[in-house]
Write a protein that holds these residues in place. Sequence first.
Motif, PDB file in Angstrom:
ATOM      1  N   VAL A 148       0.841  -1.198   0.000  1.00  0.00           N
ATOM      2  CA  VAL A 148       0.000   0.000   0.000  1.00  0.00           C
ATOM      3  C   VAL A 148       0.878   1.251   0.000  1.00  0.00           C
ATOM      4  CG1 VAL A 148      -1.653   1.352   1.379  1.00  0.00           C
ATOM      5  CG2 VAL A 148      -2.015  -1.103   1.021  1.00  0.00           C
ATOM      6  N   SER A 149       1.914   1.239   0.815  1.00  0.00           N
ATOM      7  CA  SER A 149       2.837   2.371   0.851  1.00  0.00           C
ATOM      8  C   SER A 149       3.473   2.578  -0.523  1.00  0.00           C
ATOM      9  CB  SER A 149       3.914   2.129   1.907  1.00  0.00           C
ATOM     10  OG  SER A 149       4.761   3.231   2.011  1.00  0.00           O
ATOM     11  N   TRP A 150       3.892   1.509  -1.150  1.00  0.00           N
ATOM     12  CA  TRP A 150       4.487   1.601  -2.493  1.00  0.00           C
ATOM     13  C   TRP A 150       3.461   2.122  -3.502  1.00  0.00           C
ATOM     14  CZ3 TRP A 150       8.788   1.956  -5.045  1.00  0.00           C
ATOM     15  CH2 TRP A 150       8.766   1.777  -6.421  1.00  0.00           C
ATOM     16  N   HIS A 151       2.246   1.642  -3.419  1.00  0.00           N
ATOM     17  CA  HIS A 151       1.199   2.058  -4.357  1.00  0.00           C
ATOM     18  C   HIS A 151       0.960   3.566  -4.291  1.00  0.00           C
ATOM     19  CE1 HIS A 151      -2.501   2.016  -6.692  1.00  0.00           C
ATOM     20  NE2 HIS A 151      -3.079   2.685  -5.697  1.00  0.00           N
ATOM     21  N   PHE A 152       0.873   4.110  -3.091  1.00  0.00           N
ATOM     22  CA  PHE A 152       0.543   5.519  -2.936  1.00  0.00           C
ATOM     23  C   PHE A 152       1.743   6.449  -3.087  1.00  0.00           C
ATOM     24  CE2 PHE A 152      -3.262   3.781  -0.895  1.00  0.00           C
ATOM     25  CZ  PHE A 152      -4.230   4.519  -1.563  1.00  0.00           C
ATOM     26  N   GLU A 153       2.922   5.993  -2.714  1.00  0.00           N
ATOM     27  CA  GLU A 153       4.075   6.894  -2.701  1.00  0.00           C
ATOM     28  C   GLU A 153       5.163   6.525  -3.698  1.00  0.00           C
ATOM     29  OE1 GLU A 153       5.325   7.105   1.385  1.00  0.00           O
ATOM     30  OE2 GLU A 153       3.651   8.418   1.889  1.00  0.00           O
ATOM     31  N   ARG A 154       5.050   5.361  -4.298  1.00  0.00           N
ATOM     32  CA  ARG A 154       6.057   4.858  -5.241  1.00  0.00           C
ATOM     33  C   ARG A 154       7.444   4.749  -4.613  1.00  0.00           C
ATOM     34  NH1 ARG A 154       3.059   2.042  -7.843  1.00  0.00           N
ATOM     35  NH2 ARG A 154       1.793   2.946  -9.463  1.00  0.00           N
ATOM     36  N   ARG A 155       7.424   4.598  -3.291  1.00  0.00           N
ATOM     37  CA  ARG A 155       8.651   4.343  -2.541  1.00  0.00           C
ATOM     38  C   ARG A 155       8.246   3.768  -1.199  1.00  0.00           C
ATOM     39  NH1 ARG A 155       9.858   7.591   1.629  1.00  0.00           N
ATOM     40  NH2 ARG A 155       8.605   9.430   1.901  1.00  0.00           N
ATOM     41  N   VAL A 157      10.772  -1.098   5.786  1.00  0.00           N
ATOM     42  CA  VAL A 157      11.376  -2.266   5.133  1.00  0.00           C
ATOM     43  C   VAL A 157      12.175  -3.081   6.146  1.00  0.00           C
ATOM     44  CG1 VAL A 157      13.049  -3.012   3.395  1.00  0.00           C
ATOM     45  CG2 VAL A 157      11.404  -1.227   2.840  1.00  0.00           C
ATOM     46  N   VAL A 158      12.944  -2.398   6.985  1.00  0.00           N
ATOM     47  CA  VAL A 158      13.721  -3.094   8.017  1.00  0.00           C
ATOM     48  C   VAL A 158      12.771  -3.799   8.982  1.00  0.00           C
ATOM     49  CG1 VAL A 158      15.274  -2.763   9.997  1.00  0.00           C
ATOM     50  CG2 VAL A 158      15.728  -1.581   7.831  1.00  0.00           C
ATOM     51  N   GLY A 159      11.735  -3.080   9.415  1.00  0.00           N
ATOM     52  CA  GLY A 159      10.751  -3.676  10.319  1.00  0.00           C
ATOM     53  C   GLY A 159      10.081  -4.893   9.700  1.00  0.00           C
TER      54      GLY A 159
END
Length: 189
Positions: free
Chosen positions: A43-50, A56-58
Motif C-alpha cells: 500500500v505504501s508503495w502504491h501511494f508513494e512509489r517508494r 522495510v527493516v521492520g
Amino acid sequence: MNPYMRLIVEAGPLAAFFVSNSKFGIMTGTAVFMAATLVALLVSWHFERRVPVMPVVGAGFVLVFGGLTLWLNDDLFIKIKPTLVNLLLATVLFVGHATRRNVMKHVLGTVLNLTDEGWRTLGLRWAWFFLLLAGLNEAVWRTLSTDDWVNFKVFGIMPLTLLFSMLQAPFILRHQVADEQPRDEAAAP
C-alpha cells in the motif's frame, strides 16, 4: 498519502496482530501480522512509489522472526523481535554518535532543522529510549503470559514511543535552526 492512510498503514499490521491473536492465538496472530506487514508495504508503495527504509527493516524482522515462529512452532522468536529491533536501532545510534556520524540528521534532516548539538543529543536520547524498550520487552515476555505480552506490544510500546516523541518537542524547539529566509523568497530570482 494522507495522514489517516499513513496511520492505517503503519498501525494496521499491529492491530491485525492484536485482533487475530486474541481470537485465534499467537501462531495465527503471527501469520496475520506477517501478511498485514507485506500488505502495508505494498500500500505504501502504491501511494508513494517508494517505501521508507524503516518499514522495510521492520518488515524484514517481522518476516524472519515470524517465519521462525511458525516454522519451529515456537513463539519465542516473535517475542524477541522487538528486543532485537530496538537493540539494533540503539546500536546504530550509539555507533553513529561514537563515530560522529549523525544518523538522526540523516533520517529526519528533511523534516527538522536542528543544531549539530541538538542532533547529537536527540540521537542519544533515542538510543537510550530504544535500550529501555528492549529491556521492557524482555521483562514482559519473560514474566507475563503471551496474551499479556501482545497487549504490552500493542498498548505499551506504541503509546510509550508516542509519549517519548512528544516529550522531545521542547528540546527540539530549543535546538531548532530557523531558515534564513522563507522558501518562497529563496526561490525568487
